[in-house]
Design an enzyme around this catalytic site. Structure first.
Site, PDB file in Angstrom:
ATOM      1  N   GLN A 196     -42.194   3.960 -61.991  1.00 21.91           N
ATOM      2  CA  GLN A 196     -42.277   2.581 -62.525  1.00 21.91           C
ATOM      3  C   GLN A 196     -43.282   1.763 -61.719  1.00 21.91           C
ATOM      4  OE1 GLN A 196     -40.626   1.819 -65.287  1.00 21.91           O
ATOM      5  NE2 GLN A 196     -39.656   3.822 -65.218  1.00 21.91           N
ATOM      6  N   TYR A 240     -33.369   8.327 -63.603  1.00 21.81           N
ATOM      7  CA  TYR A 240     -33.709   8.633 -65.013  1.00 21.81           C
ATOM      8  C   TYR A 240     -34.497   7.498 -65.643  1.00 21.81           C
ATOM      9  CZ  TYR A 240     -29.026   6.661 -66.628  1.00 21.81           C
ATOM     10  OH  TYR A 240     -27.915   5.919 -66.902  1.00 21.81           O
ATOM     11  N   GLU A 241     -35.065   7.840 -66.807  1.00 20.60           N
ATOM     12  CA  GLU A 241     -35.905   6.896 -67.550  1.00 20.60           C
ATOM     13  C   GLU A 241     -37.182   6.546 -66.773  1.00 20.60           C
ATOM     14  OE1 GLU A 241     -34.831   6.710 -70.649  1.00 20.60           O
ATOM     15  OE2 GLU A 241     -36.885   5.997 -70.652  1.00 20.60           O
ATOM     16  N   GLY A 242     -37.716   7.539 -66.068  1.00 21.88           N
ATOM     17  CA  GLY A 242     -38.891   7.299 -65.211  1.00 21.88           C
ATOM     18  C   GLY A 242     -38.382   6.853 -63.860  1.00 21.88           C
TER      19      GLY A 242
END
Ligand SMILES: Cc1cc2nc3c(=O)[nH]c(=O)nc-3n(C[C@H](O)[C@H](O)[C@H](O)COP(=O)(O)OP(=O)(O)OC[C@H]3O[C@@H](n4cnc5c(N)ncnc54)[C@H](O)[C@@H]3O)c2cc1C
Length: 562
Positions: free
Chosen positions: A432, A425-427
């Site tokens: 990244q 999650y969160e990319g």
């Protein structure tokens, strides 16, 4: 589970590794001296050790559930949340004008690390609110700020972040949630969001959703996305929770871990929302929230790694097996190898997270573009490396326990199951790494080379004090410079193919500099021995990673056809 806050490591890193004194030397953070910060952290440590850590197993054994459309949280989570809120730990870095303490993000980063180590599933709730506060502070109208910020800062209300839809995961631009102007300044929001962390709870007066949606005439892709604040209860004329908004939790996901955190499928059915920022400019506002959350999620990995490491050391100190100098498995060289790898990587990842926090604080306090560019480079590294370390350390924690690591009662497996999602999650960590070699190299490598220069100038200065370690670190930083130049000369497909190993090589070199700084400050100590272990045994990995990064995309899609 038992948990001891790593206050010694925080002090060591703030003093010797990341140069925290530069933050407290700014006018904005003049009140946050290192002594003050240490006092604040020891208060947060007590709360994490005494209140949150005992809740860690409850989240796993008594998961959040949906009853008649309402989320019921794990036993003790409501009390735990109240302790977090009452301590002021949700928004220690929120501006004083919003009711926060105005402390540097560096402090919040240490607090988040401790809260994650103590009970990750519960910590995810305030992490979401922190991101929302920052997005509202920077992009919302004064009216929205006045109404929502004080309640979010005190924890009376909680915040969530709604990006993902079934067809729009990594590709946020594919989202289709509709936002139709109501003609009175509000918008009617309709659509389905999936995987929404803490989409509901039974302990805050309201749940405020930040939702990405599209206006009827919006262009396709990310340029046509707007951001809306959509509360569960519409505030009445006194700003208190009033009528129920047209949104609901449809179901909770059945997950591998993190069972105490309700992951919700949300349905918005013409729900009333308020625009945050400008129409069609939602990604800019959302990025504020996501960047904050990327550091926050990286630090979740580090916190969990700390918990798993402490657990493994405690087991190794007691478990008797085979003949060893200590009488326990701690006496076996290979067990100590695992524990040393865990400890050294936690120190490296924690240092990188705090380097980023300091860069963000310096950018905020000084407006200096160089600090902002440095933060841009460090953000994907802190997120991906912090969470990879979380997973690897938790996995080694299971290994140290032997068969008992695979048996749920010890709790070693929970760390691994809980932390696994942080790389997704969160990319995802792949996204990244692509951000690092793509957007973060758009400047021709200026910010990356500036960071390598600053590491090298430090290393040069200590070459005569600690030659063996400094020489290895310097050579690794030079190899990283060469790999960066090679990537800059490649086309994007080849660059993206090497993105993940490049990011890890970068983290290895940053980690080496961090260990070197700590070793120079504490000669002939456990700190220096750990630095030797990291630099001589773990840093060499960077060379093969750099080779992988340079190799390009070697296998085309058709080779995978069944
Ligand atoms: C427990 C949990 C909690 C979550 N909480 C939230 C939340 O609170 N709010 C929210 O909005 N979302 C949340 N999410 C969603 C999460 O952010 C997404 O799952 C994540 O962004 C990945 O999207 P996806 O699942 O659609 O995977 P996909 O995008 O389908 O990715 C699948 C794989 O393909 C790769 N990939 C995809 N696109 C590319 C590309 N262009 N180049 C290279 N590789 C690519 C990915 O790296 C991944 O390995 C949560 C998810 C989980 C599991």
């Amino acid at each position: 589970m038992t948990y001891r806050a790593p206050l010694g490591d925080f002090s060591r890193i703030l003093k010797h590794v990341v140069g925290y004194e530069r933050v407290s030397a700014t006018e904005r953070f003049a009140d946050a001296s290192l002594e003050t910060v240490e006092a604040v952290l020891s208060e947060a440590a007590k709360m994490c050790e005494e209140v949150m850590a005992p809740l860690q197993r409850n989240g796993d054994l008594d998961p959040a559930r949906l009853e008649n459309g309402v989320v019921r949280t794990s036993e003790g989570f409501a009390e735990g949340y109240r302790a977090i809120a009452e301590g002021g730990w949700i928004a220690a870095s929120a501006e004083e004008a919003s009711g926060g303490m105005g402390l540097p993000l560096t402090v919040t980063t240490c607090v988040n690390d401790m809260m994650s180590g103590a009970c990750l599933a519960l910590q995810l709730n305030p992490l979401m609110t922190q991101g929302q506060i920052e997005a509202l502070e920077n992009h919302a109208s004064d009216e929205l700020k006045a109404l929502y910020l004080p309640k979010l800062v005190t924890g009376e209300w909680a915040g969530t972040m709604n990006l993902t839809e079934p067809q729009a995961g990594s590709d946020v631009g594919a989202l289709s949630t509709k936002a139709v102007p109501n003609g009175d300044g509000t918008y009617a929001i309709t659509g389905q969001k999936i995987y929404i962390s803490w989409g509901d709870n039974d302990f805050t007066g309201n749940v405020c959703h930040l939702v990405l949606g599209r206006l009827p005439d919006a262009v396709p892709g990310t340029k046509g996305i707007s951001l809306f604040l959509v509360p569960k209860f519409l505030p009445d004329e006194n700003g208190e929770p009033g009528a129920r908004n047209d949104l609901r939790v449809v179901s909770l996901e059945h997950k591998m871990g993190l069972h105490g955190s309700p992951t919700c499928v949300m349905s918005y059915e013409g729900a009333t929302g308020w625009l945050v920022g400008e129409e069609n400019d939602g990604m800019r506002a959302m990025f504020t929230m996501m960047n904050n959350a990327r550091l926050g999620v990286g630090v979740q990995g580090i916190g969990v790694a700390e918990g798993a490491y402490q657990h493994a050391v405690a087991y190794a100190e007691e478990r008797k097996q085979g003949r060893s100098e200590t009488g326990t498995i701690l006496g076996h060289a290979d067990v100590r190898r695992m524990l040393a790898e865990m400890k050294a990587d936690i120190f490296a990842a924690r240092s990188i997270g705090l380097m980023l926090a300091v860069a963000l604080d310096m950018a905020r306090a000084t407006g200096d573009k160089g600090w902002a560019a440095r933060a841009g480079v460090l953000t994907p590294i802190a997120k991906a490396f912090g969470t990879d370390v979380g997973i690897e350390v938790a996995s080694k924690g299971v290994q140290v326990h032997g068969g008992m690591g695979y048996i749920e009662e010890t709790g070693a497996a929970q760390y691994l199951r809980d932390v696994r999602v942080t790389a997704i999650y969160e990319g995802t960590n792949g996204i990244q790494a692509m951000d690092l070699v793509g957007r973060k190299l758009i400047d021709g490598g200026e910010a990356v080379f500036a960071l390598i220069d600053s590491m090298q100038s430090y290393i040069e200065g200590v070459k005569s004090d600690i030659p063996e370690l400094a020489e290895a670190a310097w050579q690794a930083s030079e190899n990283l410079r060469d790999a960066t130049e090679a990537l800059l000369a490649m086309d994007m497909t080849d660059r993206f193919a090497g993105a993940v190993p490049y990011l890890r090589a970068f983290a290895r070199v940053l980690g080496a500099t961090a260990h070197l700084r700590a070793a120079c400050a504490e000669r002939d100590s456990a700190t220096e021995r750990l630095a030797r272990f990291y630099i001589l045994r773990m840093l060499p990995e960077h060379a093969s990673l750099c080779a992988q990064a340079r190799a390009g995309a070697l296998v085309p899609a058709e080779d995978f056809a069944a």
